[in-house]
Motif scaffolding. Structure first.
Motif, PDB file in Angstrom:
ATOM      1  N   LYS A   1     -10.043   3.363   2.922  1.00  0.00           N
ATOM      2  CA  LYS A   1      -8.543   2.539   3.771  1.00  0.00           C
ATOM      3  C   LYS A   1      -7.867   2.151   2.608  1.00  0.00           C
ATOM      4  O   LYS A   1      -6.559   2.988   2.529  1.00  0.00           O
ATOM      5  CB  LYS A   1      -8.907   1.905   4.545  1.00  0.00           C
ATOM      6  N   VAL A   2      -7.941   2.186   1.705  1.00  0.00           N
ATOM      7  CA  VAL A   2      -7.227   1.607   0.701  1.00  0.00           C
ATOM      8  C   VAL A   2      -7.494   1.609  -0.971  1.00  0.00           C
ATOM      9  O   VAL A   2      -8.269   2.185  -1.464  1.00  0.00           O
ATOM     10  CB  VAL A   2      -7.338  -0.380   0.675  1.00  0.00           C
TER      11      VAL A   2
ATOM     12  N   GLY B   1       1.008  -1.066  -0.207  1.00  0.00           N
ATOM     13  CA  GLY B   1      -0.329   0.017  -0.050  1.00  0.00           C
ATOM     14  C   GLY B   1       0.504   1.334  -0.329  1.00  0.00           C
ATOM     15  O   GLY B   1       0.685   2.365   0.369  1.00  0.00           O
TER      16      GLY B   1
ATOM     17  N   SER C   1       5.512   4.120   4.602  1.00  0.00           N
ATOM     18  CA  SER C   1       4.906   4.962   4.638  1.00  0.00           C
ATOM     19  C   SER C   1       3.733   3.812   4.109  1.00  0.00           C
ATOM     20  O   SER C   1       2.083   3.321   3.293  1.00  0.00           O
ATOM     21  CB  SER C   1       3.747   5.407   3.338  1.00  0.00           C
ATOM     22  N   THR C   2       4.077   2.209   4.648  1.00  0.00           N
ATOM     23  CA  THR C   2       3.007   0.638   4.350  1.00  0.00           C
ATOM     24  C   THR C   2       2.077   1.477   4.692  1.00  0.00           C
ATOM     25  O   THR C   2       1.796   1.483   6.319  1.00  0.00           O
ATOM     26  CB  THR C   2       3.844   0.250   5.712  1.00  0.00           C
ATOM     27  N   ASN C   3       0.638   0.451   4.119  1.00  0.00           N
ATOM     28  CA  ASN C   3      -1.168   0.647   4.729  1.00  0.00           C
ATOM     29  C   ASN C   3      -0.864  -0.253   5.376  1.00  0.00           C
ATOM     30  O   ASN C   3      -1.573  -1.918   4.494  1.00  0.00           O
ATOM     31  CB  ASN C   3      -1.500   0.869   3.483  1.00  0.00           C
ATOM     32  N   SER C   4      -1.230  -0.569   6.705  1.00  0.00           N
ATOM     33  CA  SER C   4      -1.972  -2.097   7.518  1.00  0.00           C
ATOM     34  C   SER C   4      -2.578  -2.273   6.553  1.00  0.00           C
ATOM     35  O   SER C   4      -2.906  -3.971   6.516  1.00  0.00           O
ATOM     36  CB  SER C   4      -1.635  -2.313   8.538  1.00  0.00           C
ATOM     37  N   TYR C   5      -3.988  -1.817   6.038  1.00  0.00           N
ATOM     38  CA  TYR C   5      -4.984  -2.546   5.394  1.00  0.00           C
ATOM     39  C   TYR C   5      -4.671  -3.210   4.405  1.00  0.00           C
ATOM     40  O   TYR C   5      -5.211  -3.786   3.093  1.00  0.00           O
ATOM     41  CB  TYR C   5      -6.173  -1.267   5.423  1.00  0.00           C
ATOM     42  N   SER C   6      -3.782  -2.097   3.545  1.00  0.00           N
ATOM     43  CA  SER C   6      -3.322  -3.101   2.532  1.00  0.00           C
ATOM     44  C   SER C   6      -2.970  -3.819   2.609  1.00  0.00           C
ATOM     45  O   SER C   6      -3.330  -5.327   1.816  1.00  0.00           O
ATOM     46  CB  SER C   6      -2.732  -1.837   1.575  1.00  0.00           C
TER      47      SER C   6
END
Length: 590
Positions: A215-216, A145, A168-173
């Motif tokens: 969120k993604v 993400g 910037s890693t997106n945990s939802y992705s």
């Protein structure tokens, strides 16, 4: 090129149609997420991948040379198309794709289909594995993400970009991608006939839409809504300047498309026991790539995984490929608005699994374990594919393979001085008969074994010339084991013949094979040597050579190289007349 559908649909019936319908439906469903994923990874909108699947898929099945081939966008094209889009733009990609189609048709018409099969296996495995690495690493950003990444053509620049934005890693992705990945892996094990990529895509999309909407990043938020129809025909703007500008990417697309489609056709042959028409396949692929860009589609080729699925699903004819294209069109028409909600994180695992499956890891390890020159070709092609581009990788791989081939072939060529073995019932010539006391000063006989081509021709001439410094009256070359001679080999043989002729000697050739014999006829060297100096049997050639001897020089000779020598060497012996030399006693074979 004649297109006949009789053989491909011979005995076709209702049961065959049912099989084609089921296999076409299954492959069509599988092709939907793949088409969108391949397009996105190639740097274009997802719908362009669907257009390609529909148009190219139908045309390749109808006009191609393989009964079960499924055509469409493939993972192998991703790095190539992405680089072209980055450098030339999407519109120019369409023109390059059209030009590649024309090139493929020309290749098919000139019957170059079989030539494509001669690309060395280490080169193919090397660039395929390199492409797999490029695809896999290219999906890390979507999997995690990451956002605001700048895309580059260079592998190291993209890896550096990943490192800079890793925070910037997106945990939802990540969660969405993992859900999709789990279902991709588990579905085939639990339900073998259900496409795991589609299940993973649907479930991860539903989870993301219900539990954490907005969120993604999704297809809609990144590329806009997917239209539910195929665009109208748009003719490319072609000019000489434009075509010259795009000739390099067109050549790359044509080359890779040809290789990939024929590899897929070979896989299909192995699974079904059928045989494809390689030249017709190239023409079919070419026509598909000429028409697909008119609808906005990207370059297409034979898809190995989808072709294998088509066969395993029970396909009976090319109609299954047509049905697969129709299925994708119906889904596009009915469900396109919903596809806009698919998270990009859900597409990433699909492509990662594709990359893993196409990596040829077992073949790669197998060739690597041999620790031969081919291992070096494999690694070189792989690294160049990853760190430079496919064109450079294939060019270098082919050159290295050529050098290795020449080196191996040069070792195989041997020229051995021989004499008849009187103790052998078949009168074979043998090298062990040559020694200081047994070696005719007037007749030199050599067996030549191996291809006589540019890589060994100089050594061949040198080995002969070094031995005949005493200028024999006759040089007899037994060439039964020379399967091939090129122009360089012929030139060096001509040099030997002219050298002997200049010093009053002659060349005799026995048991020469068809290809070298035809070459000597075309160049006129057979006239220089003498038409009557060619013999089908070495025994007859030796009989002829004995009649060319200087009998005065034979007087008192103690070398006893031939059976006739005991008569010729006697001081008061009457010279052996030609009619008294019996070729039957000198039959020579290998």
């Amino acid at each position: 090129m004649k297109f006949s559908f009789t053989g491909r649909f011979q005995g076709y019936n209702r049961e065959s149609f049912q099989k084609d319908f089921i296999s076409g439906l299954i492959v069509g469903i599988i092709a939907i997420p793949l088409g969108m994923a391949f397009a996105i990874a190639s740097g274009v909108k997802p719908e362009y991948g669907l257009y390609t699947t529909i148009v190219a898929g139908i045309i390749i099945s109808l006009l191609g040379g393989s009964t079960f081939q499924i055509g469409g966008p493939t993972g192998a094209f991703i790095p190539i198309l992405f680089a072209i889009v980055m450098q030339y733009g999407y519109e120019n990609l369409l023109i390059a794709g059209f030009m590649a189609g024309v090139l493929l048709v020309i290749m098919g018409l000139f019957k170059l289909g079989k030539v494509m099969k001669f690309i060395p296996r280490p080169v193919i495995i090397g660039f395929t594995s390199g492409i797999a690495v490029t695809i896999f690493t290219g999906q890390i950003a979507s999997f995690l993400g990451l956002h605001q990444l700048e895309k580059h053509e260079n592998f190291m620049a993209n890896m550096k970009e990943l490192g800079i934005h890793m925070a910037s890693t997106n945990s939802y992705s990540v969660g969405t991608a993992l859900i999709c990945l789990v279902f991709i892996i588990l579905t085939p094990r639990l339900f073998p006939k259900v496409p795991g990529s589609l299940v993973g895509l649907l479930i991860s999309t539903v989870v993301a839409s219900l539990l954490y909407p907005d969120k993604v990043a999704t297809i809609g938020s990144t590329y806009g809504a997917i239209p539910n129809s195929i665009p109208g025909i748009r003719m490319p703007s072609l000019s000489i300047e434009h075509m010259l500008y795009l000739i390099k990417p067109a050549l790359v697309i044509a080359m890779l498309g040809g290789i990939e489609s024929l590899l897929s056709a070979i896989v299909a042959d192995g699974m079904t026991g059928t045989r494809h028409n390689s030249n017709r396949e190239l023409i079919g692929q070419g026509i598909a790539n000429m028409i697909t860009p008119l609808f906005g589609g990207i370059p297409a080729t034979g898809a190995i995984a989808r072709t294998a699925t088509n066969i395993k699903s029970g396909a009976a004819s090319p109609l299954s490929g047509v049905i697969h294209g129709i299925v994708v069109f119906l889904v596009l028409f009915l469900f396109a608005p919903y596809a806009s909600n698919i998270p990009l994180a859900s597409m990433a695992p699909i492509l990662m699994v594709v990359a893993w499956n196409m990596s040829e890891r077992k073949e790669f390890a197998h060739i690597l374990k041999t620790r031969t020159a081919e291992s070096f070709v494999l690694v070189s092609t792989f690294l160049l594919t990853v760190f430079t581009d496919l064109t450079t990788a294939v060019e270098v791989g082919l050159v290295l393979s050529g050098i290795i081939f020449v080196k191996h072939m040069s070792v195989l060529l041997s020229t051995t001085k021989v004499l008849p073995d009187p103790s052998d019932n078949n009168k074979k010539v043998s090298a062990h008969m040559i020694h200081e006391q047994r070696n005719c000063p007037q007749i030199s006989i050599y067996t030549v074994e191996g291809a006589l081509f540019f890589g060994v021709a100089n050594r061949f001439e040198k080995s002969i010339m070094d031995e005949i410094h005493n200028k024999p009256k006759v040089l007899l070359l037994k060439m039964s084991h020379v399967p091939y001679m090129d122009a360089t080999g012929e030139a060096h043989l001509a040099s030997i013949a002219k050298h002997l002729k200049k010093h009053g000697g002659v060349v005799i050739i026995s048991e020469i094979q068809d290809q070298p014999r035809q070459l000597l006829k075309k160049t006129g060297l057979d006239e220089i040597i003498g038409q009557d100096h060619f013999f089908d049997q070495t025994g007859n050639a030796i009989s002829f050579a004995l009649n060319k001897l200087n009998h005065a020089q034979c007087l008192g000779c103690e070398h006893d190289a031939f059976r006739e020598c005991q008569h010729l060497s006697r001081p008061r012996a009457i010279p052996v007349q030609p009619q008294l030399v019996h070729s039957s006693s000198l039959q020579v074979s290998d």
